[in-house]
Enzyme design. Structure first.
Site, PDB file in Angstrom:
ATOM      1  N   GLU A  85       4.217  -3.612  12.430  1.00  0.00           N
ATOM      2  CA  GLU A  85       3.167  -2.608  12.221  1.00  0.00           C
ATOM      3  C   GLU A  85       2.042  -3.336  11.520  1.00  0.00           C
ATOM      4  O   GLU A  85       2.144  -3.669  10.344  1.00  0.00           O
ATOM      5  CB  GLU A  85       3.737  -1.449  11.395  1.00  0.00           C
ATOM      6  CG  GLU A  85       2.935  -0.176  11.535  1.00  0.00           C
ATOM      7  CD  GLU A  85       2.100   0.096  10.311  1.00  0.00           C
ATOM      8  OE1 GLU A  85       0.911  -0.303  10.327  1.00  0.00           O
ATOM      9  OE2 GLU A  85       2.637   0.677   9.357  1.00  0.00           O
ATOM     10  N   LEU A  86       1.004  -3.646  12.285  1.00  0.00           N
ATOM     11  CA  LEU A  86      -0.011  -4.589  11.795  1.00  0.00           C
ATOM     12  C   LEU A  86      -1.346  -3.891  11.524  1.00  0.00           C
ATOM     13  O   LEU A  86      -1.403  -2.673  11.419  1.00  0.00           O
ATOM     14  CB  LEU A  86      -0.141  -5.731  12.811  1.00  0.00           C
ATOM     15  CG  LEU A  86       1.197  -6.397  13.165  1.00  0.00           C
ATOM     16  CD1 LEU A  86       1.036  -7.444  14.243  1.00  0.00           C
ATOM     17  CD2 LEU A  86       1.849  -6.995  11.926  1.00  0.00           C
ATOM     18  N   ASN A 124       0.810  -1.233   0.000  1.00  0.00           N
ATOM     19  CA  ASN A 124       0.000   0.000   0.000  1.00  0.00           C
ATOM     20  C   ASN A 124       0.835   1.272   0.000  1.00  0.00           C
ATOM     21  O   ASN A 124       0.416   2.301  -0.515  1.00  0.00           O
ATOM     22  CB  ASN A 124      -1.036  -0.005   1.133  1.00  0.00           C
ATOM     23  CG  ASN A 124      -0.437  -0.050   2.507  1.00  0.00           C
ATOM     24  OD1 ASN A 124       0.727  -0.422   2.681  1.00  0.00           O
ATOM     25  ND2 ASN A 124      -1.224   0.309   3.512  1.00  0.00           N
ATOM     26  N   CYS A 162      -3.479   1.463   6.824  1.00  0.00           N
ATOM     27  CA  CYS A 162      -3.764   0.842   8.124  1.00  0.00           C
ATOM     28  C   CYS A 162      -4.346   1.852   9.099  1.00  0.00           C
ATOM     29  O   CYS A 162      -4.828   1.468  10.162  1.00  0.00           O
ATOM     30  CB  CYS A 162      -2.485   0.290   8.743  1.00  0.00           C
ATOM     31  SG  CYS A 162      -1.766  -0.982   7.761  1.00  0.00           S
ATOM     32  N   GLU A 180       7.953   3.323  14.498  1.00  0.00           N
ATOM     33  CA  GLU A 180       8.774   3.743  13.356  1.00  0.00           C
ATOM     34  C   GLU A 180       8.663   5.248  13.227  1.00  0.00           C
ATOM     35  O   GLU A 180       7.626   5.830  13.517  1.00  0.00           O
ATOM     36  CB  GLU A 180       8.262   3.081  12.078  1.00  0.00           C
ATOM     37  CG  GLU A 180       8.425   1.583  12.135  1.00  0.00           C
ATOM     38  CD  GLU A 180       8.063   0.889  10.840  1.00  0.00           C
ATOM     39  OE1 GLU A 180       7.128   1.326  10.150  1.00  0.00           O
ATOM     40  OE2 GLU A 180       8.726  -0.099  10.518  1.00  0.00           O
TER      41      GLU A 180
HETATM   42  C1  SIN Z   1       0.135   2.061   6.631  1.00  0.00           C
HETATM   43  O1  SIN Z   1      -0.931   2.051   6.082  1.00  0.00           O
HETATM   44  O2  SIN Z   1       0.649   1.009   7.027  1.00  0.00           O
HETATM   45  C2  SIN Z   1       0.954   3.309   6.837  1.00  0.00           C
HETATM   46  C3  SIN Z   1       0.244   4.555   6.631  1.00  0.00           C
HETATM   47  C4  SIN Z   1       1.088   5.778   6.889  1.00  0.00           C
HETATM   48  O3  SIN Z   1       2.310   5.728   7.027  1.00  0.00           O
HETATM   49  O4  SIN Z   1       0.485   6.827   6.962  1.00  0.00           O
END
Ligand code: SIN
Length: 486
Positions: free
Chosen positions: A258-259, A160, A292, A466
């Site tokens: 990061e789930l 993504n 996410c 992160e």
């Molecule tokens: C993600 O969807 O895993 C990351 C989204 C973001 O960094 O804003």
């Protein structure tokens, strides 16, 4: 074919980048990569075997010894050069990204900037990897704590955000003095390979940054099962993350995960509704709902429900669905047919259980991987979308009466990545921010992602952070040195 638009054709690579060289799988095995908007094949990538993955780990180990011995300023300069090259080649990287991931070019350009910002941030953080001194336990004793690079670091990254999910791991790893191996998603490898070409041109030494491609199961098993890999990081689903974590337990690797999320977005009756709608649009429809941290459940207090819904429906009227290369497009193809089916399933399940359709062409009318943005109300917590993230352009509204009820619903999932709320009452703001079970809180803010803040979740949404200095620490080990008295 959009590939012909590339200013620098050398950025389109169909081989792995290992030890500073481009290579194919020894047996010639490849995986083909499609454009999700058209179904056309863009190219192919090598499918590395388990043994080949082990050789890459050995190469990264050799490179680690040299990389860690550079000064932090030397590492910083090389990262800064990589950052600059990414910006210089923004248009080409964005083109590759839209081609393989589908997102609109405006979002791809923004992602390249976002991705590069992690490299710059960590270039700046590298010389600030401070330790500490602590008063000794005995007269004349000194306690010194240093931070050392963890060792070879490896990562598996999702489709993504084909660039940013790599740089926020690699930037931190390289700044800390680790060498790094990444396996990007099979769906979006070309962005990663273009970044490898630029890392090479920036002068990052051979073996320090490696991109390998192939089947996740095979490569993931080798990376997590290796005693040489000392740090493993994964962004993706909770199910896969938990499997990888179990595998990494054998050699007690340091792990960051990061789930999945299921972000609540709460609009209280004292909110600035215009701003809340702006925030909801950003965080629901970014990347066509495929993040996410997308608002998966929009909770609206009863007294402002009608007004908010009508403002949101109006704003959704401005969204334009189409191929990511078309001018003015803000919503584009989902990554694959399974993603389309998930939106269709969540929509139908909600409708079967009493939801009301308010706006948008229904997901069953999807064409190819294109699903129109859709708005539903009367959503209840027994519906599937309250239990798993939709990862698509379905805006689902739950009506609530009290603050306590909103918090209970918001916290009522196993996930805890991001949570958002809008209110103008300062006391409520702190109360709700404290009560929400999430690693990231958007308080009157729908765009929470940046390199200076720690990104990560609680509960089933992951481990570790992160971005920010905390992201750098994930790639280090503390060493406590106790110096005895004379
Ligand atoms: C993600 O969807 O895993 C990351 C989204 C973001 O960094 O804003």
């Amino acid at each position: 074919m959009p590939l012909s638009r590339l200013n620098s054709q050398r950025l389109f690579r169909q081989q792995c980048y290992v030890g500073g060289k481009w290579l194919d799988a020894r047996d010639g095995k490849t995986i083909s990569v499609d454009n999700p908007a058209t179904g056309e094949v863009i190219g192919s990538i090598p499918s590395l075997s388990a043994e080949e993955t082990d050789s890459v780990i050995d190469i990264a180990q050799t490179a680690f010894e040299q990389w860690r011995s550079k000064t932090a300023l030397e590492r910083s300069d090389l990262l800064m050069r990589w950052y600059q090259l990414m910006l210089e080649h923004k248009e080409d990287i964005a083109t590759l990204m839209t081609l393989e991931q589908g997102k609109p070019m405006t979002e791809s350009r923004a992602e390249v900037g976002y991705a590069a910002s992690f490299i710059r941030w960590y270039a700046e953080e590298a010389p600030r990897m401070y330790g500490e001194t602590i008063p000794g336990a005995k007269p004349g004793q000194h306690i010194v704590v240093t931070r050392q690079p963890a060792g070879v670091a490896a990562a598996i990254t999702p489709w993504n955000f084909p660039a940013a999910m790599i740089t926020r791991k690699a930037g931190a790893a390289l700044a800390a003095g680790c060498s790094f191996i990444v396996k990007p998603s099979e769906s979006t490898p070309f962005t990663a390979l273009a970044m490898a070409e630029l890392a090479h041109e920036a002068g990052i030494p051979p073996g320090v940054f490696n991109v390998i491609t192939g089947a996740s199961k095979i490569i993931g098993k080798q990376l997590t099962g290796s005693p040489i890999v000392r740090k493993f990081s994964f962004t993706g689903s909770t199910g896969v993350g938990s499997e990888l974590m179990a595998q990494s337990a054998e050699h007690i690797q340091k792990v960051s995960l990061e789930l999945g999320g299921n972000a609540p977005f709460i609009v209280f009756d004292d909110a600035d509704l215009e701003r809340a709608v702006e925030g909801a649009m950003v965080c629901k429809f970014r990347n066509t709902g495929q993040t996410c941290v997308c608002a998966n459940r929009i909770l609206v207090q009863a007294s402002v429900h009608e007004k908010f819904v009508s403002l949101l429906a109006k704003a959704m009227g401005d969204l334009k669905l189409g191929d990511g290369f078309e001018e003015g497009v803000s919503q584009s193809a989902l990554i694959n047919h399974a993603a389309v089916e998930k939106v269709q399933r969540h929509y139908q399940d909600a409708m079967d259980k009493g939801a009301t359709h308010v706006y948008g062409i229904t997901p069953d009318k999807a064409q190819g991987n294109f699903v129109n943005p859709v708005l539903i109300t009367d959503v209840t917590t027994d519906m599937q979308l309250c239990h798993e993230e939709t990862f698509g352009p379905l805006a689902a509204i739950i009506k609530f009466d009290t603050e306590a009820e909103a918090i209970k619903i918001a916290n009522g999932t196993p996930f805890g990545l991001a949570a958002y709320f809008y209110s103008r009452d300062i006391h409520r703001c702190w109360r709700v921010a404290d009560a929400l079970e999430a690693g990231i809180i958007g308080m009157n803010e729908g765009a929470i992602s940046n390199p200076m803040a720690p990104f990560g979740g609680v509960k089933a949404s992951g481990l570790g952070r992160e971005g920010s200095r905390h992201g750098l620490e994930e790639y280090t080990e503390l060493k406590y040195i106790c110096m005895g008295a004379e």
